[in-house]
Design an enzyme around this catalytic site. Structure first.
Site, PDB file in Angstrom:
ATOM      1  N   GLY A 103       0.814  -1.293  -0.104  1.00 59.48           N
ATOM      2  CA  GLY A 103       0.015   0.017  -0.047  1.00 59.48           C
ATOM      3  C   GLY A 103       0.962   1.282  -0.029  1.00 59.48           C
ATOM      4  N   PRO A 133       5.120  -4.525  -0.252  1.00 57.02           N
ATOM      5  CA  PRO A 133       4.859  -3.395  -1.181  1.00 57.02           C
ATOM      6  C   PRO A 133       4.819  -3.920  -2.825  1.00 57.02           C
ATOM      7  CG  PRO A 133       6.847  -3.132  -0.584  1.00 57.02           C
ATOM      8  CD  PRO A 133       6.412  -4.200   0.039  1.00 57.02           C
ATOM      9  N   GLY A 134       3.843  -3.355  -3.615  1.00 56.73           N
ATOM     10  CA  GLY A 134       3.986  -3.611  -5.227  1.00 56.73           C
ATOM     11  C   GLY A 134       4.292  -2.330  -5.674  1.00 56.73           C
ATOM     12  N   CYS A 176     -13.380   2.223 -28.554  1.00 55.66           N
ATOM     13  CA  CYS A 176     -14.760   2.868 -28.639  1.00 55.66           C
ATOM     14  C   CYS A 176     -15.606   2.893 -27.385  1.00 55.66           C
ATOM     15  CB  CYS A 176     -15.425   1.788 -29.708  1.00 55.66           C
ATOM     16  SG  CYS A 176     -14.786   2.093 -31.342  1.00 55.66           S
TER      17      CYS A 176
HETATM   18  N1  LLP Z   1      -0.624  -7.064  -0.555  1.00 53.21           N
HETATM   19  C1  LLP Z   1      -1.780  -7.559  -0.681  1.00 53.21           C
HETATM   20  C2  LLP Z   1      -2.565  -8.431  -0.294  1.00 53.21           C
HETATM   21  C3  LLP Z   1      -2.275  -6.807  -1.901  1.00 53.21           C
HETATM   22  O1  LLP Z   1      -3.855  -7.030  -2.260  1.00 53.21           O
HETATM   23  C4  LLP Z   1      -1.960  -5.889  -2.714  1.00 53.21           C
HETATM   24  C5  LLP Z   1      -2.591  -5.120  -3.820  1.00 53.21           C
HETATM   25  C6  LLP Z   1      -0.463  -5.582  -2.252  1.00 53.21           C
HETATM   26  C7  LLP Z   1      -0.210  -5.969  -1.317  1.00 53.21           C
HETATM   27  C8  LLP Z   1       0.460  -4.387  -2.881  1.00 53.21           C
HETATM   28  O2  LLP Z   1      -0.221  -3.181  -2.703  1.00 53.21           O
HETATM   29  P1  LLP Z   1       0.622  -1.784  -3.381  1.00 53.21           P
HETATM   30  O3  LLP Z   1       1.807  -1.666  -2.351  1.00 53.21           O
HETATM   31  O4  LLP Z   1       0.862  -2.255  -4.670  1.00 53.21           O
HETATM   32  O5  LLP Z   1      -0.265  -0.750  -3.052  1.00 53.21           O
HETATM   33  N2  LLP Z   1      -4.869  -2.067  -9.624  1.00 53.21           N
HETATM   34  C9  LLP Z   1      -4.963  -0.802  -8.574  1.00 53.21           C
HETATM   35  C10 LLP Z   1      -4.080  -1.471  -7.370  1.00 53.21           C
HETATM   36  C11 LLP Z   1      -4.883  -2.879  -6.626  1.00 53.21           C
HETATM   37  C12 LLP Z   1      -3.943  -3.240  -5.501  1.00 53.21           C
HETATM   38  C13 LLP Z   1      -4.318  -4.710  -5.311  1.00 53.21           C
HETATM   39  N3  LLP Z   1      -3.590  -5.304  -4.060  1.00 53.21           N
HETATM   40  C14 LLP Z   1      -4.417   0.098  -9.043  1.00 53.21           C
HETATM   41  O6  LLP Z   1      -4.075   0.509 -10.037  1.00 53.21           O
HETATM   42  O7  LLP Z   1      -4.176   1.216  -8.416  1.00 53.21           O
END
Ligand code: LLP
Length: 861
Positions: free
Chosen positions: A707, A744-745, A813
């Site tokens: 997050g 984190p992603g 479209c």
């Molecule tokens: N851990 C879990 C269990 C998750 O569901 C997620 C993301 C993460 C970690 C990583 O979160 P991050 O650090 O990336 O915020 N498609 C959306 C984001 C969806 C996130 C889904 N889960 C966007 O484009 O903003």
């Protein structure tokens, strides 16, 4: 410019502005410039910084004999500045120093200070500082004439005002004063006088209340019919929010008197709210300027507003608001309930700020500033009110206000901003009758975050509007990403990128050097024992390889992701993989257990129905913390509206199953959502997890989820990793027994990726300009799905200024196929290369071949 004005301008300088040699040099050169432009200047200034507080302390310490020390502190402060300015303070201020000593001695003898004496003591601050100021300017040859403000400003007796108010918060007449003007014109071109002080009809000294120098300056501007009133201060101007809390707050370039009044009244400390009225009556423009940097454009307050003005200009917060909730069924259709209730407020001298009513409840808010005596009268007041209805006093609330104009007409546009209230309890909503203010009262704990979210949704998204200037960070040249170079990598690699796009068509480009930098940045989070990269954000093989080599683990949400990681890195230790699925079929859990990776259970159903699978195994539990955070409601994964996690209320039942089946709960996990900018979020999660963990004996690890938010464009706020770390360290002090993990992603990949596409066609339609590019929502769905706002530039014309308001759209479209709306763009041509920044996360992974248009492919450089 003001019609029929004279060639007078009034300049007011605040305490900080007049407390250093550097600032006095700036003041002198500002004055020099004004005089050489042919203006007559009336310079009004405050006491040296901190002196008014000290004078108040002398009054307060009348009885404890501490005043002597404070008197000598004040004296030293003036001596020091005088020395810097090359002046002899003892000679200049001898009279004032001895008057101050005498007054202080007098009040400690009789152990009280009447209002007359208080006013005389307070006035000395300004009298001393202006004497130094005048001497300094004269030394530089500026011919400044020192005048005693008490001979020029007379207070008027206010109806019903107490003696205290008459002496200590006096008000003066706002009429034009041609006699004074003529008199001053015979005395010179530069007059220097005190803010804050005046005299009453009897000739006694009175003061105008704290912050009153602004008000004095406005009175002088009115008397002299000045062309302009300039308020010089220690900030560049008024901002769309408190810049210390929100560094992406934007300078407000122009405001109407009404708007400025509203913003000043609702908490912005830059301008005293009472100084606007005199200027407004005489249509005198007010300019707020920055003493430390006179060239910086500040805020102009006048009666003019431009067509493309923003409607919401500022978001403010006032803390310590007290709510009184009155509930009774009897009120329905009953005549006079409100009159009776408000009579009791009146009796206790309580001034009501906001009101909201329903059939059975009336809730009002009390502004703390106007009701300082509330706690003293609280008990009898509540007792009296209880004779009419049920009463609840709600404290620790804050009023968050959207300020601007015609707010009613744009409520529909605020739809997405209001989403933030999904998670917040709102006690009271009020729309001001003047249509300038929309206020919500919420728990104080939530207020800062709410302001931040609203600011991001409402203000940061409105680019290119006449009212908004640069952000606080931009003005101060603050570094925006922890240690990632200020210049975007894609600016440095522009030529390579243009070539790539020209050869390859629509393409995502990732910069591996930048990813290296980000991984190092995350090193700040020393409290973490392990980092898992959330694979879903970007599954590019080369990037995964980088993360693998740098020792990160992998968080996978499907067995497909797990299989992919195992295929890429067959020798990876299995404890570097974390499986965190949601509503996945039983077979995926079976497979994960067979692989020996960490498995997270996020539903009691799994244990109730498939418990035997986990017998004797170690698991993680994903907890629903009850609240989600994140940049959009689709990505908030906590609370009843989200499908994720085990509610805390089910944990006891979970424990009885795990005990029975000898399942070891090794870790607790929680992920609140994605794109979180509140640095305290992870500490809060850790605390919730630690509480949950106390129900189980074997928990060693707390996984606080992913997050970490990034800024998608320059206007957004930046998450401080240092502050995240501070929070986690505080947590660790209390709970040293746990290891902390994070997953984190976005943070690892977002800023490392850009989407490139060439312009296909351009179109003008009504007032709007469209630039079409060869790929759209099929490559990047985030703007359509979440309204996300990515920086977009025309890379081929990077050096041309953006001059046309443009929508950048794709070829799909659907009307929602927009990459960016209302962007200031240069005139673009077919074949130009357009870059959409910060698209490394959730870009390519969410793309599709919708309309049978292949999405952009990927290249790592
Ligand atoms: N851990 C879990 C269990 C998750 O569901 C997620 C993301 C993460 C970690 C990583 O979160 P991050 O650090 O990336 O915020 N498609 C959306 C984001 C969806 C996130 C889904 N889960 C966007 O484009 O903003």
């Amino acid at each position: 410019m003001k019609q029929n004005s004279t060639n007078w301008i009034v300049l007011k300088f605040g305490g900080t502005s007049v407390s250093s040699l550097a600032n006095w040099k700036n003041i002198a050169s500002v004055l020099d410039k004004k005089l050489s432009e042919g203006y007559r200047v009336c310079l009004v200034h405050s006491a040296l910084s901190g002196v008014s507080n000290k004078l108040e302390k002398i009054i307060a310490s009348a009885s404890n004999g501490e005043s002597e020390a404070i008197v000598s502190e004040i004296r030293d402060q003036h001596l020091e500045l005088a020395e810097d300015l090359g002046l002899d303070a003892d000679q200049l201020l001898g009279d004032e120093f001895s008057e101050l000593e005498q007054l202080a001695r007098g009040i400690s003898l009789i152990q009280e200070a009447g209002y007359h004496v208080q006013a005389r003591i307070m006035a000395l601050g300004e009298l001393m500082s202006t004497k130094l100021g005048a001497a300094y300017l004269n030394k530089l040859g500026l011919k400044a004439k020192w005048k005693d403000a008490r001979e020029m400003l007379q207070s008027i007796p206010a109806k019903n005002a107490s003696e205290k108010a008459q002496m200590l918060s006096a008000i003066c007449d706002t009429a034009e004063d041609p006699e004074l003007r003529e008199e001053l014109e015979t005395e010179g071109e530069l007059i220097i006088t005190q803010g804050f002080i005046a005299s009453n009809e009897e000739g006694d000294t009175v003061v105008l209340g704290r912050g009153g120098s602004d008000v004095s300056a406005a009175y002088f501007a009115a008397k002299l019919q000045a062309e302009r009133l300039e308020i010089w201060t220690d900030v560049p101007g008024m901002f769309s929010s408190n810049p210390h809390a929100i560094p992406s707050a934007r300078l407000l370039k122009q405001l109407s008197y009404m708007e400025a009044q509203e913003i000043a009244t609702n908490g912005a400390k830059v301008l005293h709210p009472r100084c606007i009225m005199p200027a407004r009556i005489h249509n005198i423009p007010i300019e707020i300027k920055w003493t430390a940097n006179p060239e910086q454009r500040g805020t102009t307050i006048s009666s003019t507003t431009a067509d493309d003005e923003a409607l919401v200009k500022a978001i403010s917060v006032r803390d310590n608001v007290i709510l009184v909730s009155m509930e009774t069924l009897g009120m329905w259709q009953q005549v006079g309930f409100l009159a009776d209730a408000f009579e009791i407020f009146k009796e206790y001298g309580l001034s009501i700020d906001l009101v909201s009513t329903s059939d059975s409840n009336v809730t009002v808010s009390l502004d703390p500033g106007a009701n300082t005596h509330f706690n003293e009268i609280r008990e009898p007041f509540v007792a009296d009110l209880k004779s009419l209805c049920r009463v609840e006093i709600i404290e620790s609330t804050s009023a968050v206000s959207l300020l601007g104009r015609h707010i009613r007409t744009i409520l529909h546009q605020l739809g997405s901003a209001f989403e933030v209230f999904q998670e917040h309890e709102i006690y009271l909503v009020s729309q001001a009758a003047n249509d300038l203010n929309f206020t919500f009262v919420v728990d104080s704990e939530q207020a800062d975050r709410l302001v931040q979210q609203l600011h991001e949704q409402v203000i940061s998204k409105s680019t290119g509007l006449a009212s908004f200037g640069p952000t606080w960070e931009q003005i101060n040249g603050v570094e925006t990403e922890t240690s990632v170079s200020r210049e975007h990598w894609w600016k440095r690699k522009r030529e390579t990128l243009i070539q790539l796009a020209e050869q390859e068509g629509p393409v995502y480009v990732y910069d591996s050097d930048h990813i290296d930098e980000i991984i190092s940045n995350l090193g700040v989070l020393r409290s973490l024992n392990r980092l898992f990269y959330a694979v879903k954000a970007n599954t590019n093989r080369e990037l995964l390889q980088l993360f693998y080599e740098r020792g990160l683990g992998f968080e996978c949400v499907s067995i497909g992701e797990v299989a992919y990681i195992l295929e890429l890195f067959p020798d990876i230790e299995r404890n570097r993989i974390l499986f965190t699925p949601n509503f996945a079929p039983r077979t995926e859990y079976e497979q994960a257990l067979r692989e020996g990776i960490h498995v997270t259970i996020d539903n009691i159903f799994i244990l109730q129905q498939w418990g035997s699978l986990f017998e004797g195994e170690e698991v993680f539990l994903r907890i629903d913390p009850g609240q989600g955070h994140g940049h959009h409601r689709h990505v908030r994964t906590g609370g009843v509206n989200s499908k994720f996690g085990i509610p805390i209320s089910e944990l006891k039942e979970v424990r009885s199953i795990t005990e029975r089946l000898q399942i070891a709960v090794k870790g607790m996990h929680s992920h609140l959502g994605s794109g979180i900018k509140d640095p305290a979020s992870w500490k809060r999660t850790a605390i919730i997890l630690a509480e949950a963990a106390s129900l189980f004996d074997e928990v060693e690890i707390l996984d606080v989820g992913g997050g970490l938010g990034v800024r998608e464009n320059e206007m957004q706020s930046q998450l401080s990793l240092d502050e995240v770390e501070t929070g986690l360290q505080e947590f660790k002090k209390g709970f040293p027994q746990y290891r902390l993990w994070m997953e984190p992603g976005r943070y690892l990949v977002a800023t490392a990726g850009v989407l490139l596409a060439r312009v296909t066609q351009v179109k003008g339609k009504g007032k709007l300009r469209y630039v079409g590019v060869e790929t759209g929502m099929n490559s990047l769905i985030r703007p359509a799905l979440y309204g996300s706002h990515h920086t977009i530039v025309n890379l081929s014309r990077d050096d041309e200024p953006g001059s046309i308001t443009t929508n950048i759209v794709g070829p799909i479209c659907e009307t929602g196929d927009k990459l960016g709306i209302d962007r200031l763009f240069p005139e673009s041509k077919e074949g130009d290369v357009i870059l959409v920044a910060n698209t490394g996360a959730y870009g390519h992974v969410m793309s599709s071949s919708y309309n049978m248009r292949a999405p952009a492919h990927e290249v790592v450089i």
